[in-house]
Design an enzyme around this catalytic site. Structure first.
Site, PDB file in Angstrom:
ATOM      1  N   LYS A  67      26.404 -16.306 -12.468  1.00 44.04           N
ATOM      2  CA  LYS A  67      26.606 -15.609 -13.697  1.00 44.04           C
ATOM      3  C   LYS A  67      28.007 -15.907 -14.002  1.00 44.04           C
ATOM      4  O   LYS A  67      28.889 -15.651 -13.463  1.00 44.04           O
ATOM      5  CB  LYS A  67      26.354 -14.092 -13.363  1.00 44.04           C
ATOM      6  CG  LYS A  67      26.318 -13.117 -14.368  1.00 44.04           C
ATOM      7  CD  LYS A  67      26.150 -11.547 -14.153  1.00 44.04           C
ATOM      8  CE  LYS A  67      26.075 -10.774 -15.234  1.00 44.04           C
ATOM      9  NZ  LYS A  67      27.405 -10.850 -16.136  1.00 44.04           N
ATOM     10  N   CYS A  84      75.047 -12.666 -13.137  1.00 45.81           N
ATOM     11  CA  CYS A  84      73.979 -12.067 -12.214  1.00 45.81           C
ATOM     12  C   CYS A  84      73.545 -13.332 -11.364  1.00 45.81           C
ATOM     13  O   CYS A  84      73.198 -14.079 -11.997  1.00 45.81           O
ATOM     14  CB  CYS A  84      72.882 -11.622 -13.136  1.00 45.81           C
ATOM     15  SG  CYS A  84      71.436 -11.054 -11.795  1.00 45.81           S
ATOM     16  N   SER A 116      20.710  -7.732 -23.207  1.00 45.90           N
ATOM     17  CA  SER A 116      21.356  -7.852 -21.906  1.00 45.90           C
ATOM     18  C   SER A 116      20.758  -7.775 -20.732  1.00 45.90           C
ATOM     19  O   SER A 116      19.348  -7.982 -20.870  1.00 45.90           O
ATOM     20  CB  SER A 116      22.452  -6.482 -21.859  1.00 45.90           C
ATOM     21  OG  SER A 116      23.428  -6.528 -21.056  1.00 45.90           O
TER      22      SER A 116
END
Ligand code: IVH
Length: 710
Positions: free
Chosen positions: A129, A469, A91
């Site tokens: 990134k 409606c 990482s």
């Protein structure tokens, strides 16, 4: 011989030929069984397969235990195999501030044992990134053989088949000119020097990020929401979900993309380029997509400038970035610095601060969609966030409001989920007014006052007053004229709202009863726009049946499903009479949708509408003969096209459709099977590959001529 069978006399030729045949059989099996998109005829496939079997019988010692002849078919993978990474996928450590960046630079300067002045001017490669998921790709002898997710860094999941569906991912690498001592020639260098050969590395491991372009994410989410399915939170989740589909056919439907940012070459004859930026260039020339905005800068201050520059500009890109990755450009320094168990010391990820802002919740309004779903929308005091001013945010549903215990007047934290859809993250309790009251979710429709209902285990609350409606009615009418439905130009959402307000249109059939007089009576309507609207309404009467089906607004039936239904049922009559079991048997429909469709056509209002539309001249059937006659002559049957670069007169999708409409196939990577490469402006590695394989290359004009040919 369609397989290009060759005479095999010696063991070496046999081995090579068998390897090639195995690769080709694997490839065509994947196209056939997994993607349902064969590139060659069954007979041509059988030829390849038989040739392989014959060679395996003749040279049993060369038969590989992994030979495709050992397996029957290639059903979709259902379990992801575990893959141990050749090089662990580490990482990165994070820098959250300028200070962190400076400290990182200090650690490097110390670690490298160089004069400080020199070290302070080190070259750093700065890259955006990409916010996707990291992936390891293995290419052997130039062929893509394996791709895996990061997993725990040591062991990941084999997603090779899914990766093969990503159109920008090359299945084969482009050979590059290499000197006798293994140096890859730079882009401009002459290749006709002694000792220079065209090569692909024996083994390369490429690392990169699979992502979903923001535009693809938005289209996908709109489609999901249109079908009343839950939307996805952000492009990263969408990419992860798409890549981990059990059936690659589903991955293929998602528009995934890839950026490569790292390469390890393990090769006797080709040397790893000495700097990171040259490695990126190398990746690009091998045919892999590389993000283009990387830069080499010197010293921490320049790194910070790069980060600042992209902090705002990144919102204009079609991919999400959450920071900048900074690497020492000189790869020889990497081993000098080494890595911790978690991350390398020669790289760092500068993270942009989260895109959050505090503001006040002024009101909660409720929207009633065309299927009656009631969704709460937060009305906020306007606040700047990630490049836009946010005034509204989604509150999702009643469960979400209850979970947040959010109240009108509260100070709330809003965030752009994956920078795109603003949502309320939390309430700042310290700023809550003493007299605030818990939010009471309405029990009645805010538009028509009907008691709301929750169906089954759905989270959505619905207004069951489907036809009464006003909001649902208006939404349905807007859907009727919309681009994917009846596509009535000149009659947009604003005009539809005006029609409804003036009681001119209550249901779709009323559009076809409008007259010049009625429209001219509306405010701000000129004769020209009235005539245009009426002409286009009239024109919509002959739309293909699939559009009518979509326009009717059956729950869970979007464009694709409507097309599928229209193909099966050429008239609305036949669809209206279809039974649940008949519909459920259609691949892609299933029992739940079948039930929904049948009950839709049982509603009296639907039947009155359909009959009325018919009477008014709206065609509700496809002329099957005409449909067939409209099909273009299949002049490109059997031809395989690759389209690359930027075309001027068509976009890529149109060009591919033109090929398919004429019976041809459009694929994304150039191989020996490619019939033509169509090369637009700035065509890249595919052009080189085509030239190398002697695949005919067409200009855009030549391609258009070919399309026009009878
Ligand atoms: S280099 C040794 N470069 O960010 C690790 N990573 O936070 C090498 N990422 O796991 C990683 N864009 O998934 C590198 N241009 C880029 C990147 C990038 C996105 C991801 C990658 C990595 C994570 C670390």
């Amino acid at each position: 011989m369609s397989g290009g069978q060759i005479a095999v006399h010696d063991v070496d030729t046999a081995r090579l030929r068998m390897e090639e045949l195995a690769r080709r059989v694997e490839h065509h099996r994947f196209q056939y069984y997994v993607l349902d998109a064969p590139e060659i005829s069954d007979a041509a496939f059988d030829d390849l397969y038989r040739e392989l079997i014959a060679l395996e019988e003749k040279f049993p010692d060369l038969k590989s235990p992994n030979s495709p002849t050992m397996r029957v078919g290639a059903p979709p993978n259902t379990e992801f195999k575990q893959v141990k990474h050749r090089v662990p996928m580490l990482s990165l450590s994070n820098a959250m501030s300028n200070e962190d960046l400076e400290k990182w630079e200090e650690r490097i300067v110390k670690g490298l044992d160089r004069p400080v002045d020199e070290a302070k001017q080190l070259a750093f490669a700065c890259e955006l990134k990409i916010d996707g998921l990291s992936i390891a790709l293995t290419y052997k002898k130039g062929e893509f053989v394996e791709g895996a997710t990061r997993g725990d860094g040591e062991v990941g999941e084999d997603v090779t088949l899914n990766l093969k569906t990503i159109s920008v991912m090359p299945q084969a690498l482009t050979p590059l000119p290499v000197t006798a001592d293994g140096r890859i020639l730079l882009a401009g260098e002459a290749t006709d020097q002694p000792g220079v050969t065209m090569r692909v590395p024996d083994l390369v491991e490429v690392r990169g990020e699979v992502y979903m372009p923001v535009s693809a994410f938005q289209t996908l989410n709109e489609a999901l929401l249109d079908n009343n399915e839950p939307g996805l939170a952000n492009p990263r989740n969408a990419a992860a979900g798409s890549l981990r589909q059990k059936n690659p056919r589903n991955t293929a439907k998602r528009r995934l993309a890839l950026f490569a940012y790292f390469v390890y070459v393990t090769d006797e004859l080709i040397k790893q380029p000495p700097t990171h930026v040259e490695s990126l260039d190398f990746l690009k020339r091998l045919g892999l997509p590389v993000e283009k905005n990387h830069e080499v800068v010197h010293g921490a201050a320049a790194v910070k400038n790069y980060c600042d520059k992209w902090g705002a500009a990144r919102h204009g890109l079609d991919y999400q970035t959450d920071g900048v990755v900074v690497k020492l450009d000189d790869r020889s320094l990497w081993s000098e610095l080494g890595h911790t168990s978690h991350s390398p010391r020669w790289a760092i990820a500068y993270k942009y601060p989260p895109e959050e802002a505090e503001t006040v919740l002024e009101d909660v309004q409720f929207e009633v969609g065309r299927t009656g779903a009631v969704t709460p929308v937060a009305i906020l005091s306007p606040v700047r966030l990630a490049g836009t001013t946010v005034k509204r945010a989604s509150l999702h549903n009643s469960d979400q409001i209850a979970r947040l215990d959010v109240r009108i007047g509260d100070t709330v934290i809003v965030r752009k989920a994956g920078d795109i859809i603003p949502e309320i993250l939390s309430v700042n309790p310290s700023k809550r007014k003493e007299d605030s009251l818990p939010f009471v979710y309405p029990t009645r429709c805010p538009v028509c006052d009907t008691l709301l209902a929750r169906e089954g285990d759905e989270v959505a609350v619905r207004c069951p007053n489907t036809y009464g409606c006003l909001s649902q009615r208006e939404r349905r009418l807007k859907h009727w004229v919309s681009r994917d439905a009846m596509d009535i130009e000149g009659v947009g959402e604003v005009l539809v709202a005006e029609f409804v307000k003036n009681d001119l249109v209550n249901r779709p059939s009323d559009f076809y009863k409008l007259t010049i007089d009625k429209l001219m009576a509306l405010p701000r309507m000129g004769l020209k726009s009235v005539e245009k609207a009426l002409k286009n309404i009239e024109g919509s009467k002959t739309r293909p049946l699939s559009r009518v089906i979509n326009a009717l607004g059956i729950r869970h039936v979007g464009t694709t499903m409507a097309e599928l239904l229209a193909e099966r049922y050429p008239s609305i009559e036949s669809l209206r009479n279809a039974s649940v079991s008949e519909l459920a048997a259609i691949e892609g429909v299933g029992p739940v949708l079948a039930e929904t469709i049948v009950s839709f056509f049982l509603e009296p209002q639907v039947n009155v509408l359909i009959d009325e539309l018919k009477q008014l001249g709206v065609r509700m059937e496809d002329d099957v003969e005409e449909r067939n006659a409209n099909a273009l002559p299949q002049t490109l049957a059997g031809k395989i096209f690759v389209i690359t670069g930027t075309l001027e007169k068509l976009d890529r999708a149109e060009a591919e459709k033109a090929v398919k409409d004429r019976g041809g196939k459009a694929t994304s990577s150039v191989s020996k099977n490619t019939s033509y490469l169509v090369a637009g402006a700035s065509a890249g590695s595919k052009l080189g590959k085509a030239q190398q394989l002697n695949v005919p290359v067409l200009t855009e004009d030549e391609f258009l001529e070919l399309l026009a040919a009878e």
